[in-house]
Write a protein that holds these residues in place. Sequence first.
Motif, PDB file in Angstrom:
ATOM      1  N   SER A   1       1.128  -1.150   0.013  1.00 36.21           N
ATOM      2  CA  SER A   1      -0.560   0.089   0.500  1.00 36.21           C
ATOM      3  C   SER A   1       0.622   1.442   0.031  1.00 36.21           C
ATOM      4  O   SER A   1       0.137   2.425  -0.292  1.00 36.21           O
ATOM      5  CB  SER A   1      -0.950   0.368   1.344  1.00 36.21           C
ATOM      6  N   VAL A   2       2.117   1.240   0.613  1.00 34.34           N
ATOM      7  CA  VAL A   2       3.370   2.452   0.837  1.00 34.34           C
ATOM      8  C   VAL A   2       1.781   3.599   0.960  1.00 34.34           C
ATOM      9  O   VAL A   2       2.342   4.454   0.702  1.00 34.34           O
ATOM     10  CB  VAL A   2       4.043   2.890  -1.507  1.00 34.34           C
ATOM     11  N   GLY A   3       2.014   3.131   2.124  1.00 35.19           N
ATOM     12  CA  GLY A   3       1.670   4.222   3.453  1.00 35.19           C
ATOM     13  C   GLY A   3      -0.166   5.023   2.630  1.00 35.19           C
ATOM     14  O   GLY A   3      -0.870   5.153   3.889  1.00 35.19           O
ATOM     15  N   SER A   4      -0.252   3.768   1.932  1.00 32.12           N
ATOM     16  CA  SER A   4      -1.959   4.305   1.773  1.00 32.12           C
ATOM     17  C   SER A   4      -2.841   3.680   2.415  1.00 32.12           C
ATOM     18  O   SER A   4      -3.945   4.146   2.974  1.00 32.12           O
ATOM     19  CB  SER A   4      -2.404   4.390   0.337  1.00 32.12           C
ATOM     20  N   VAL A   5      -2.567   2.777   3.316  1.00 29.03           N
ATOM     21  CA  VAL A   5      -3.329   1.862   3.753  1.00 29.03           C
ATOM     22  C   VAL A   5      -3.537   3.243   5.399  1.00 29.03           C
ATOM     23  O   VAL A   5      -4.282   3.099   6.319  1.00 29.03           O
ATOM     24  CB  VAL A   5      -2.893   0.802   4.321  1.00 29.03           C
ATOM     25  N   PHE A   6      -2.634   4.219   5.493  1.00 32.07           N
ATOM     26  CA  PHE A   6      -3.323   4.994   6.727  1.00 32.07           C
ATOM     27  C   PHE A   6      -4.216   6.000   6.447  1.00 32.07           C
ATOM     28  O   PHE A   6      -3.962   6.723   7.052  1.00 32.07           O
ATOM     29  CB  PHE A   6      -1.134   5.617   7.426  1.00 32.07           C
ATOM     30  N   HIS A   7      -3.387   6.172   4.888  1.00 34.10           N
ATOM     31  CA  HIS A   7      -4.733   7.158   4.541  1.00 34.10           C
ATOM     32  C   HIS A   7      -6.012   8.071   4.178  1.00 34.10           C
ATOM     33  O   HIS A   7      -6.766   8.788   3.976  1.00 34.10           O
ATOM     34  CB  HIS A   7      -4.312   8.276   2.859  1.00 34.10           C
ATOM     35  N   LEU A   8      -6.659   6.040   4.275  1.00 37.01           N
ATOM     36  CA  LEU A   8      -8.190   5.872   4.478  1.00 37.01           C
ATOM     37  C   LEU A   8      -8.716   5.311   4.835  1.00 37.01           C
ATOM     38  O   LEU A   8      -7.918   3.964   5.331  1.00 37.01           O
ATOM     39  CB  LEU A   8      -8.556   6.364   2.570  1.00 37.01           C
ATOM     40  N   PRO A   9      -9.945   5.380   5.198  1.00 38.98           N
ATOM     41  CA  PRO A   9     -10.666   4.344   6.184  1.00 38.98           C
ATOM     42  C   PRO A   9     -10.945   2.815   5.494  1.00 38.98           C
ATOM     43  O   PRO A   9     -11.425   2.902   3.676  1.00 38.98           O
ATOM     44  CB  PRO A   9     -12.066   4.608   6.679  1.00 38.98           C
ATOM     45  N   VAL A  10     -10.541   1.185   5.691  1.00 38.11           N
ATOM     46  CA  VAL A  10     -10.797   0.272   5.481  1.00 38.11           C
ATOM     47  C   VAL A  10     -11.530  -0.226   6.749  1.00 38.11           C
ATOM     48  O   VAL A  10     -11.730  -1.071   7.624  1.00 38.11           O
ATOM     49  CB  VAL A  10      -9.150  -0.708   5.050  1.00 38.11           C
ATOM     50  N   ALA A  11     -12.921  -1.289   6.050  1.00 40.31           N
ATOM     51  CA  ALA A  11     -13.206  -2.228   7.190  1.00 40.31           C
ATOM     52  C   ALA A  11     -13.770  -3.870   6.324  1.00 40.31           C
ATOM     53  O   ALA A  11     -12.724  -3.935   5.279  1.00 40.31           O
ATOM     54  CB  ALA A  11     -15.181  -1.820   6.243  1.00 40.31           C
ATOM     55  N   LEU A  12     -13.600  -4.615   7.188  1.00 42.40           N
ATOM     56  CA  LEU A  12     -13.005  -6.220   7.180  1.00 42.40           C
ATOM     57  C   LEU A  12     -15.137  -6.385   7.087  1.00 42.40           C
ATOM     58  O   LEU A  12     -15.990  -5.665   8.417  1.00 42.40           O
ATOM     59  CB  LEU A  12     -12.277  -6.707   7.529  1.00 42.40           C
ATOM     60  N   GLU A  13     -15.530  -7.708   6.046  1.00 42.06           N
ATOM     61  CA  GLU A  13     -17.081  -7.849   6.186  1.00 42.06           C
ATOM     62  C   GLU A  13     -16.538  -9.769   6.041  1.00 42.06           C
ATOM     63  O   GLU A  13     -16.180  -9.475   4.790  1.00 42.06           O
ATOM     64  CB  GLU A  13     -17.888  -6.837   5.424  1.00 42.06           C
ATOM     65  N   ARG A  14     -16.786  -9.840   6.538  1.00 43.48           N
ATOM     66  CA  ARG A  14     -16.950 -11.326   6.387  1.00 43.48           C
ATOM     67  C   ARG A  14     -18.405 -11.900   5.513  1.00 43.48           C
ATOM     68  O   ARG A  14     -17.844 -12.854   4.780  1.00 43.48           O
ATOM     69  CB  ARG A  14     -17.153 -12.179   7.475  1.00 43.48           C
ATOM     70  N   ASP A  15     -19.424 -11.070   4.733  1.00 44.08           N
ATOM     71  CA  ASP A  15     -20.177 -11.857   3.504  1.00 44.08           C
ATOM     72  C   ASP A  15     -20.320 -10.632   3.073  1.00 44.08           C
ATOM     73  O   ASP A  15     -20.259  -9.445   2.953  1.00 44.08           O
ATOM     74  CB  ASP A  15     -21.429 -12.035   4.888  1.00 44.08           C
ATOM     75  N   PRO A  16     -19.709 -11.004   1.674  1.00 46.57           N
ATOM     76  CA  PRO A  16     -19.583 -10.218   0.204  1.00 46.57           C
ATOM     77  C   PRO A  16     -20.806  -9.317   0.089  1.00 46.57           C
ATOM     78  O   PRO A  16     -21.057  -8.516  -0.433  1.00 46.57           O
ATOM     79  CB  PRO A  16     -19.056 -10.832  -0.884  1.00 46.57           C
ATOM     80  N   VAL A  17     -22.180 -10.726  -0.015  1.00 46.50           N
ATOM     81  CA  VAL A  17     -23.435  -9.598  -0.337  1.00 46.50           C
ATOM     82  C   VAL A  17     -23.294  -8.575   0.958  1.00 46.50           C
ATOM     83  O   VAL A  17     -24.645  -7.604  -0.034  1.00 46.50           O
ATOM     84  CB  VAL A  17     -24.411 -11.576  -0.242  1.00 46.50           C
ATOM     85  N   ALA A  18     -23.175  -9.026   1.774  1.00 43.29           N
ATOM     86  CA  ALA A  18     -23.160  -8.232   2.796  1.00 43.29           C
ATOM     87  C   ALA A  18     -22.734  -6.742   2.606  1.00 43.29           C
ATOM     88  O   ALA A  18     -23.484  -5.803   3.248  1.00 43.29           O
ATOM     89  CB  ALA A  18     -23.151  -8.548   4.550  1.00 43.29           C
ATOM     90  N   ALA A  19     -21.676  -7.173   2.536  1.00 49.55           N
ATOM     91  CA  ALA A  19     -21.606  -5.833   1.867  1.00 49.55           C
ATOM     92  C   ALA A  19     -21.619  -4.474   0.921  1.00 49.55           C
ATOM     93  O   ALA A  19     -21.842  -3.438   1.192  1.00 49.55           O
ATOM     94  CB  ALA A  19     -19.444  -6.210   1.455  1.00 49.55           C
ATOM     95  N   VAL A  20     -22.152  -5.660  -0.045  1.00 48.02           N
ATOM     96  CA  VAL A  20     -22.883  -5.469  -1.145  1.00 48.02           C
ATOM     97  C   VAL A  20     -24.160  -4.437  -0.605  1.00 48.02           C
ATOM     98  O   VAL A  20     -24.514  -3.023  -1.354  1.00 48.02           O
ATOM     99  CB  VAL A  20     -23.214  -6.273  -2.373  1.00 48.02           C
ATOM    100  N   ARG A  21     -25.402  -4.921   0.121  1.00 52.52           N
ATOM    101  CA  ARG A  21     -26.267  -4.126   0.340  1.00 52.52           C
ATOM    102  C   ARG A  21     -26.135  -3.424   1.095  1.00 52.52           C
ATOM    103  O   ARG A  21     -26.692  -2.432   0.900  1.00 52.52           O
ATOM    104  CB  ARG A  21     -27.570  -5.441   1.390  1.00 52.52           C
TER     105      ARG A  21
END
Length: 266
Positions: A164-184
């Motif tokens: 990520s070359v530092g970008s992981v610290f610049h914008l929020p990242v979320a984790l979601e076990r269910d991809p369909v739930a993330a889409v919804r």
Amino acid sequence: MASFRTSSGDPLTHGNSRVKEARKLARRSFRASAGLFLADGPKAVEGALAVEGCVVEIFATPTAAEQYADLLGAAPVTLVDDRALASLSDSVSPAGLVAVCRLLDRPLAEVLSGGPRLVVICADVRDPGNAGTVIRCADAAGADAVILAGDAVDLHNPKTIRASVGSVFHLPVALERDPVAAVRAAQAAGLGVLAADMDGRNLFEADDLLAKPTAWLMGNEAWGLPDDLRAAADEVVSIPIYGGAESLNLATAAAVCLYASARAQR
């Protein structure tokens, strides 16, 4: 000036108990239980220091501590010898700085609040280099968030952080076990979900879609999007292939799609 601390005044060695404990953070299970991870190299350390409360401790060789004194500022720095630093880094040529940081992932509802206009959802992305590069591309394109969904690589994997070359610290990242739930959840937040896949609408003829708040849905490196996830999207969009290549790799496809959206939204 950075505040240097060691138990004896000499750099800590490979066998020191603090170094040993930090070294355990190379394992995903230990990162999860400790709530900590390692950020390796000056770019990652710089990014981590810009996030309030993220950095717990920085291990540095004496040479690196002097070289990067302006970067380190008033950060808590522990001096270690070259062998100890190398044991904390997964880089072939360590730069001499490794930070112990608090985990970065944020709740899905939080990253989708506030009216985001550009988000990328990575479903079942397993390669840490791809995940980190997608985060970097999203940051460069001005995206509001990244969601790692399904059976995805660990966000805090050292290779993900480095890619990520530092970008992981610049914008929020979320984790979601269910991809369909993330889409919804993205759809409920007012985002049109565009599945990047074959046999869809031509990306370069879809400005009417791209100009709207969008969540790009990207699939696994090897097998793409499963039928149920593709069907959950609002529309399928394809990057045209003009030459003889079968396809683009995940990170390249994400960069093309994100920049197409960034252009259309501006």
